[in-house]
Scaffold this motif. Sequence first.
Motif, PDB file in Angstrom:
ATOM      1  N   ALA A  24     -94.872 -15.497   8.911  1.00 33.74           N
ATOM      2  CA  ALA A  24     -93.516 -14.454   9.191  1.00 33.74           C
ATOM      3  C   ALA A  24     -93.406 -13.820  10.001  1.00 33.74           C
ATOM      4  CB  ALA A  24     -92.752 -14.395   7.525  1.00 33.74           C
ATOM      5  N   ARG A  25     -94.020 -12.530   9.678  1.00 28.70           N
ATOM      6  CA  ARG A  25     -94.268 -11.403  11.167  1.00 28.70           C
ATOM      7  C   ARG A  25     -94.480 -11.786  12.212  1.00 28.70           C
ATOM      8  NH1 ARG A  25     -97.386  -9.575   7.775  1.00 28.70           N
ATOM      9  NH2 ARG A  25     -99.014  -8.975   9.521  1.00 28.70           N
ATOM     10  N   ASP A  26     -95.259 -12.116  12.263  1.00 30.56           N
ATOM     11  CA  ASP A  26     -95.835 -12.818  13.656  1.00 30.56           C
ATOM     12  C   ASP A  26     -94.924 -13.842  14.458  1.00 30.56           C
ATOM     13  OD1 ASP A  26     -97.928 -11.401  13.201  1.00 30.56           O
ATOM     14  OD2 ASP A  26     -99.137 -12.622  13.031  1.00 30.56           O
ATOM     15  N   PHE A  27     -94.133 -14.438  13.803  1.00 33.68           N
ATOM     16  CA  PHE A  27     -93.920 -15.594  13.993  1.00 33.68           C
ATOM     17  C   PHE A  27     -92.202 -14.978  14.555  1.00 33.68           C
ATOM     18  CE2 PHE A  27     -90.293 -19.263  14.013  1.00 33.68           C
ATOM     19  CZ  PHE A  27     -90.469 -19.844  15.048  1.00 33.68           C
ATOM     20  N   LEU A  28     -91.345 -14.399  13.830  1.00 30.43           N
ATOM     21  CA  LEU A  28     -90.642 -13.301  13.885  1.00 30.43           C
ATOM     22  C   LEU A  28     -89.942 -12.882  15.035  1.00 30.43           C
ATOM     23  CD1 LEU A  28     -89.197 -13.034  10.476  1.00 30.43           C
ATOM     24  CD2 LEU A  28     -88.329 -15.006  12.137  1.00 30.43           C
ATOM     25  N   ALA A  29     -91.834 -11.815  15.242  1.00 31.18           N
ATOM     26  CA  ALA A  29     -91.978 -11.368  16.251  1.00 31.18           C
ATOM     27  C   ALA A  29     -91.760 -11.726  17.713  1.00 31.18           C
ATOM     28  CB  ALA A  29     -93.084 -10.278  16.563  1.00 31.18           C
ATOM     29  N   GLY A  30     -92.296 -13.219  17.592  1.00 33.39           N
ATOM     30  CA  GLY A  30     -92.727 -13.611  18.847  1.00 33.39           C
ATOM     31  C   GLY A  30     -91.215 -14.674  19.631  1.00 33.39           C
ATOM     32  N   ILE A  31     -90.255 -14.484  18.557  1.00 31.02           N
ATOM     33  CA  ILE A  31     -89.217 -14.865  18.781  1.00 31.02           C
ATOM     34  C   ILE A  31     -87.807 -13.736  18.722  1.00 31.02           C
ATOM     35  CG2 ILE A  31     -89.749 -17.313  18.486  1.00 31.02           C
ATOM     36  CD1 ILE A  31     -87.862 -16.765  15.636  1.00 31.02           C
ATOM     37  N   ALA A  32     -88.060 -12.658  18.197  1.00 27.24           N
ATOM     38  CA  ALA A  32     -87.134 -11.949  18.236  1.00 27.24           C
ATOM     39  C   ALA A  32     -86.480 -10.877  19.752  1.00 27.24           C
ATOM     40  CB  ALA A  32     -87.165 -10.641  17.052  1.00 27.24           C
ATOM     41  N   ARG A  33     -85.191 -10.826  20.093  1.00 25.16           N
ATOM     42  CA  ARG A  33     -85.643 -10.050  21.129  1.00 25.16           C
ATOM     43  C   ARG A  33     -85.702  -8.510  20.943  1.00 25.16           C
ATOM     44  NH1 ARG A  33     -80.709 -13.241  20.759  1.00 25.16           N
ATOM     45  NH2 ARG A  33     -79.053 -11.085  19.867  1.00 25.16           N
ATOM     46  N   ASP A  34     -85.000  -8.052  19.885  1.00 22.37           N
ATOM     47  CA  ASP A  34     -85.282  -6.820  19.434  1.00 22.37           C
ATOM     48  C   ASP A  34     -85.176  -6.436  17.829  1.00 22.37           C
ATOM     49  OD1 ASP A  34     -82.551  -6.593  18.027  1.00 22.37           O
ATOM     50  OD2 ASP A  34     -81.492  -6.294  20.699  1.00 22.37           O
TER      51      ASP A  34
END
Length: 230
Positions: A24-34
């Motif tokens: 979850a941490r890595d996936f969200l970091a990859g799709i989040a703008r900020d």
Amino acid sequence: MIDGILFDKDGTLFDFRKSWGGWARDFLAGIARDAAHSAALAEAIGFIPQENSFHPQSPVIAATAEDIAEALLPHLPGETGAALKARIDAAAARAEMIEAAPLVPLLSGFRSRGIRLGVATNDSEAPAKAQLGALGLTGHFDFIAGYDSGHGAKPGPGMLLAFLRQHGLEPGRVAMVGDSLHDLEAARAAGMRRVAVLTGIATEADLAPHADVVLPDIGALPAWIGGLAA
């Protein structure tokens, strides 16, 4: 007393927080703008970054990749459900899975006793097989199904019934092992023994009313099975 064991994957074969917190941490970091967008996405799927854990109702726990995509889509304008599901599956296939107990000796011991083994997961079939294959586990299982394998998702019993049919097993002599109510409800519907483990998010208080037995992790299964035959 036990001719087959059907395992859930996440929270059962693999420790849920240790394995899916990192995903979850890595996936969200990859799709989040900020940072603010990342926080909104985490809230949408019930992820608690500071604890590397999940809310009990998080779709990541027992739902499907389509359900996770649906929860995220309102925060990702311009993204399609199919494309997001594909990204979720691709990230899941790369995620590092942490064993809930040493799996090779455990599974080898069951197979040496002639017990049929299977996996029934609400994850997609392809990343599930990739995760098992990365740890050299695929050959230990006689059956591997995801929600998209044609049998439906849990809490429906389709995957469980397919395992029984494929190997000619009597449901009362097969254990469904899982960490969520979805697993136990599916086992009840299929007529299987219901074994709960505590390597997911649900607590013993959550699971005990719906299970035949609650174990700390799957490493306790041989002793439980031995007790049935005593």
